[in-house]
Scaffold this active site. Structure first.
Site, PDB file in Angstrom:
ATOM      1  N   SER A  41       0.833  -1.201   0.000  1.00 55.27           N
ATOM      2  CA  SER A  41       0.000   0.000   0.000  1.00 55.27           C
ATOM      3  C   SER A  41       0.868   1.251   0.000  1.00 55.27           C
ATOM      4  CB  SER A  41      -0.845  -0.031   1.280  1.00 55.27           C
ATOM      5  OG  SER A  41      -1.408   1.225   1.519  1.00 55.27           O
ATOM      6  N   ALA A  42       0.311   2.323  -0.545  1.00 53.17           N
ATOM      7  CA  ALA A  42       0.992   3.614  -0.510  1.00 53.17           C
ATOM      8  C   ALA A  42       1.174   4.105   0.922  1.00 53.17           C
ATOM      9  CB  ALA A  42       0.191   4.629  -1.298  1.00 53.17           C
TER      10      ALA A  42
ATOM     11  N   TYR B 100      -1.640  -1.084  10.929  1.00 56.01           N
ATOM     12  CA  TYR B 100      -1.963  -1.642   9.609  1.00 56.01           C
ATOM     13  C   TYR B 100      -0.806  -1.389   8.636  1.00 56.01           C
ATOM     14  CZ  TYR B 100      -3.641  -1.670   4.826  1.00 56.01           C
ATOM     15  OH  TYR B 100      -3.740  -1.887   3.466  1.00 56.01           O
TER      16      TYR B 100
ATOM     17  N   LYS C  13       2.242  -3.920   6.534  1.00 55.35           N
ATOM     18  CA  LYS C  13       2.653  -3.900   5.119  1.00 55.35           C
ATOM     19  C   LYS C  13       4.168  -3.695   5.008  1.00 55.35           C
ATOM     20  CE  LYS C  13      -1.446  -4.420   3.377  1.00 55.35           C
ATOM     21  NZ  LYS C  13      -1.814  -5.745   2.864  1.00 55.35           N
TER      22      LYS C  13
HETATM   23  P1  NAD Z   1     -11.155  -6.751   1.529  1.00 55.35           P
HETATM   24  O1  NAD Z   1     -11.332  -6.766   2.988  1.00 55.35           O
HETATM   25  O2  NAD Z   1     -12.319  -6.456   0.669  1.00 55.35           O
HETATM   26  O3  NAD Z   1     -10.534  -8.162   1.048  1.00 55.35           O
HETATM   27  C1  NAD Z   1      -9.677  -8.921   1.861  1.00 55.35           C
HETATM   28  C2  NAD Z   1     -10.223 -10.332   1.913  1.00 55.35           C
HETATM   29  O4  NAD Z   1      -9.354 -11.137   2.722  1.00 55.35           O
HETATM   30  C3  NAD Z   1     -11.612 -10.422   2.545  1.00 55.35           C
HETATM   31  O5  NAD Z   1     -12.459 -11.161   1.673  1.00 55.35           O
HETATM   32  C4  NAD Z   1     -11.405 -11.162   3.868  1.00 55.35           C
HETATM   33  O6  NAD Z   1     -12.506 -11.980   4.198  1.00 55.35           O
HETATM   34  C5  NAD Z   1     -10.152 -11.954   3.571  1.00 55.35           C
HETATM   35  N1  NAD Z   1      -9.309 -12.270   4.728  1.00 55.35           N
HETATM   36  C6  NAD Z   1      -8.848 -11.442   5.701  1.00 55.35           C
HETATM   37  N2  NAD Z   1      -8.063 -12.102   6.556  1.00 55.35           N
HETATM   38  C7  NAD Z   1      -8.004 -13.395   6.118  1.00 55.35           C
HETATM   39  C8  NAD Z   1      -7.362 -14.570   6.585  1.00 55.35           C
HETATM   40  N3  NAD Z   1      -6.613 -14.555   7.689  1.00 55.35           N
HETATM   41  N4  NAD Z   1      -7.520 -15.707   5.890  1.00 55.35           N
HETATM   42  C9  NAD Z   1      -8.294 -15.746   4.775  1.00 55.35           C
HETATM   43  N5  NAD Z   1      -8.933 -14.678   4.297  1.00 55.35           N
HETATM   44  C10 NAD Z   1      -8.784 -13.510   4.962  1.00 55.35           C
HETATM   45  O7  NAD Z   1      -9.950  -5.743   1.187  1.00 55.35           O
HETATM   46  P2  NAD Z   1      -9.432  -5.183  -0.205  1.00 55.35           P
HETATM   47  O8  NAD Z   1      -9.740  -3.741  -0.250  1.00 55.35           O
HETATM   48  O9  NAD Z   1      -9.857  -6.056  -1.308  1.00 55.35           O
HETATM   49  O10 NAD Z   1      -7.861  -5.309   0.025  1.00 55.35           O
HETATM   50  C11 NAD Z   1      -7.117  -6.423  -0.410  1.00 55.35           C
HETATM   51  C12 NAD Z   1      -5.672  -6.248   0.018  1.00 55.35           C
HETATM   52  O11 NAD Z   1      -5.169  -5.030  -0.537  1.00 55.35           O
HETATM   53  C13 NAD Z   1      -5.489  -6.153   1.531  1.00 55.35           C
HETATM   54  O12 NAD Z   1      -4.312  -6.822   1.878  1.00 55.35           O
HETATM   55  C14 NAD Z   1      -5.329  -4.658   1.754  1.00 55.35           C
HETATM   56  O13 NAD Z   1      -4.575  -4.399   2.899  1.00 55.35           O
HETATM   57  C15 NAD Z   1      -4.611  -4.218   0.491  1.00 55.35           C
HETATM   58  N6  NAD Z   1      -4.824  -2.801   0.177  1.00 55.35           N
HETATM   59  C16 NAD Z   1      -6.104  -2.315   0.085  1.00 55.35           C
HETATM   60  C17 NAD Z   1      -6.285  -0.948  -0.194  1.00 55.35           C
HETATM   61  C18 NAD Z   1      -7.678  -0.365  -0.266  1.00 55.35           C
HETATM   62  O14 NAD Z   1      -7.799   0.849  -0.167  1.00 55.35           O
HETATM   63  N7  NAD Z   1      -8.731  -1.164  -0.470  1.00 55.35           N
HETATM   64  C19 NAD Z   1      -5.192  -0.115  -0.370  1.00 55.35           C
HETATM   65  C20 NAD Z   1      -3.908  -0.645  -0.297  1.00 55.35           C
HETATM   66  C21 NAD Z   1      -3.746  -2.000  -0.016  1.00 55.35           C
HETATM   67  N1  UFG Z   2     -11.928  11.709   3.829  1.00 54.38           N
HETATM   68  C1  UFG Z   2     -12.942  12.569   4.187  1.00 54.38           C
HETATM   69  N2  UFG Z   2     -14.058  12.033   4.736  1.00 54.38           N
HETATM   70  C2  UFG Z   2     -14.238  10.707   4.947  1.00 54.38           C
HETATM   71  C3  UFG Z   2     -13.193   9.834   4.586  1.00 54.38           C
HETATM   72  C4  UFG Z   2     -12.045  10.364   4.045  1.00 54.38           C
HETATM   73  O1  UFG Z   2     -12.825  13.774   4.006  1.00 54.38           O
HETATM   74  O2  UFG Z   2     -15.286  10.291   5.465  1.00 54.38           O
HETATM   75  C5  UFG Z   2     -10.719  12.254   3.171  1.00 54.38           C
HETATM   76  C6  UFG Z   2      -9.424  11.945   3.883  1.00 54.38           C
HETATM   77  O3  UFG Z   2      -9.131  12.937   4.818  1.00 54.38           O
HETATM   78  C7  UFG Z   2      -8.444  11.909   2.703  1.00 54.38           C
HETATM   79  C8  UFG Z   2      -9.283  11.384   1.538  1.00 54.38           C
HETATM   80  O4  UFG Z   2     -10.631  11.621   1.908  1.00 54.38           O
HETATM   81  O5  UFG Z   2      -8.026  13.197   2.376  1.00 54.38           O
HETATM   82  C9  UFG Z   2      -9.102   9.898   1.272  1.00 54.38           C
HETATM   83  O6  UFG Z   2      -9.329   9.173   2.483  1.00 54.38           O
HETATM   84  P1  UFG Z   2      -9.551   7.584   2.488  1.00 54.38           P
HETATM   85  O7  UFG Z   2      -9.848   7.190   3.888  1.00 54.38           O
HETATM   86  O8  UFG Z   2     -10.531   7.213   1.437  1.00 54.38           O
HETATM   87  O9  UFG Z   2      -8.152   7.026   1.993  1.00 54.38           O
HETATM   88  P2  UFG Z   2      -6.683   7.222   2.632  1.00 54.38           P
HETATM   89  O10 UFG Z   2      -5.846   7.875   1.579  1.00 54.38           O
HETATM   90  O11 UFG Z   2      -6.741   7.873   3.945  1.00 54.38           O
HETATM   91  O12 UFG Z   2      -6.231   5.722   2.870  1.00 54.38           O
HETATM   92  C10 UFG Z   2      -6.517   4.646   1.967  1.00 54.38           C
HETATM   93  C11 UFG Z   2      -6.562   3.349   2.773  1.00 54.38           C
HETATM   94  C12 UFG Z   2      -5.209   3.050   3.332  1.00 54.38           C
HETATM   95  C13 UFG Z   2      -4.217   3.010   2.220  1.00 54.38           C
HETATM   96  C14 UFG Z   2      -4.226   4.302   1.446  1.00 54.38           C
HETATM   97  C15 UFG Z   2      -3.300   4.230   0.269  1.00 54.38           C
HETATM   98  O13 UFG Z   2      -7.500   3.462   3.837  1.00 54.38           O
HETATM   99  O14 UFG Z   2      -5.235   1.810   3.966  1.00 54.38           O
HETATM  100  O15 UFG Z   2      -5.547   4.572   0.972  1.00 54.38           O
HETATM  101  O16 UFG Z   2      -3.594   3.134  -0.508  1.00 54.38           O
HETATM  102  F1  UFG Z   2      -2.995   2.800   2.727  1.00 54.38           F
END
Ligand code: NAD
Ligand code: UFG
Length: 338
Positions: A124-125, A148, A152
């Protein structure tokens, strides 16, 4: 190729599974369904006309994971399984470290025991902490502000140590920026439990009347309109990045780390405005205090992903909002329970 997708019923996983199936791969999903539903499998079939094998298991369960590898010979693994809520990770660090890091270790050990050395990992970023400048390049300093993010960062370190110790490993570390949007079919999308933490799913809940108003966290940042700027990437573009990363691993050995973003930042107000246009509806919002730990501006330099993988995003911000709105309108309560 036969690919194990852990966390494959989740948001990014399900879109990647569709991309894999559409490109001729065979897929086995392992997910404990802690943050997703079985209905996703039916929807994947409706989109692709192809079945995936599904095993309900936890990646921290060594016996269960070993059994998966006994039953299938995989060419590669994509590990999406993980807990991802920043705030919750501050409350429950043990759960986050255990699930994400122990889960990754179990998976790696089982892969090695079964001679499978091709891995794509969801980073993740967030590992860039508070970047000094933008756009963010892969060699920028790394730091985190919550458990969290630390999971990563630690896993990235584990993967680098592993590769240094044994060159049979081929590892892609993908640093996602802000995935939003949904599959253009409207059949799969993001379905968070409870009140969403992230901006796009929150706006969508307001749009369908499940929440009253969007809280904009601060309008006094050093940005053009004072609100936070992020690199929103369509989840289907992100899914395609995984396909390209896998292809790279199959062609040449090594470990690489790439940003998956568009290279363009949009503010909170710009995103709300794009959602309003997509839905043709006013979205009420109010400015509130800044959220602790937020950075002002975060967007990727995507040039290395382009050079290494040929990765380029196709979807615009309007596409992301249109597809997300379609998903939410057609699934007001998210996925139904089976
Ligand atoms: P998500 O929660 O929708 O998907 C994750 C899946 O993993 C879920 O279906 C959950 O049931 C499953 N899971 C969790 N723990 C588990 C375990 N111990 N064993 C088996 N299954 C398990 O999340 P997502 O948004 O699809 O994210 C996927 C990956 O990408 C995650 O690792 C997350 O940290 C990473 N990521 C997500 C974002 C974002 O903004 N969505 C940004 C950066 C990185
Ligand atoms: N924000 C609001 N109101 C809300 C939610 C968010 O104003 O209800 C703002 C935040 O302050 C930020 C922007 O919207 O400026 C984006 O916020 P998000 O929570 O949607 O996303 P983040 O960039 O904070 O973080 C997400 C994931 C992290 C991940 C990151 C980079 O939650 O886990 O993107 O991938 F690491």
């Amino acid at each position: 190729m036969k690919i194990l997708v852990t966390g494959g019923t989740g948001y990014i996983g399900s879109h990647t599974v569709v991309e894999l199936l559409n490109n001729g791969h065979e897929v086995v999903i392992v997910d404990n369904l802690s943050n997703s539903k079985r209905t996703v499998l039916k929807r994947i079939f409706e989109i692709t006309g192809k079945n995936v094998s599904f095993i309900k298991a936890d990646i921290t369960d060594r016996k269960a994971i070993d059994q998966v590898f006994e039953d299938h010979q995989f060419d590669g693994v994509i590990n999406f399984a993980g807990l991802k809520a920043v705030g919750e990770s501050v409350e429950k660090p043990i759960e986050y470290y255990y699930n994400n890091i122990a889960g990754m270790l179990v998976l790696l050990d089982a892969m090695r025991a079964h001679n499978c050395f091709n891995l794509v990992f969801s980073s993740s970023a967030t590992v860039y902490g508070t970047p000094k400048t933008v756009p963010i390049k892969e060699d920028f300093p790394l730091s985190t502000t919550n458990p969290y993010g630390t999971t990563k960062l630690y896993i990235e370190g584990i993967l680098r140590d592993l590769y240094a110790s044994d060159k049979r490993w081929n590892i892609a570390i993908l640093r996602y920026f802000n995935p939003i949007g949904a599959h253009p079919s409207g059949k799969i999308g993001e379905d968070p439990n409870g009140i969403p933490n992230n901006l796009a799913p929150y706006v969508l809940k307001v749009l369908v009347g499940k929440l009253p108003i969007v809280h904009v966290y601060g309008n006094d940042y050093d940005t053009p309109d004072g609100t936070g700027v992020r690199d929103y990437i369509h989840v289907c573009d992100l899914a395609n990045g995984h396909l390209l990363a896998l292809n790279k691993l199959f062609q040449s050995s090594g470990l690489f780390t790439v940003n998956l973003g568009t290279g363009r930042g949009y503010s909170v107000l710009e995103l709300i405005s794009a959602f309003q246009a997509a839905a043709n509806k006013k979205i009420p919002y109010e400015i509130v205090e800044r959220r602790l730990g937020d950075v002002a501006v975060c967007y990727a330099d995507p040039s290395y992903a382009k050079e290494l993988l040929g990765f380029e995003t196709k979807f615009t911000l309007n596409d992301m909002c249109r597809d997300a709105v379609r998903w939410q309108m057609e699934n007001v309560d998210g996925y139904p329970n089976e």
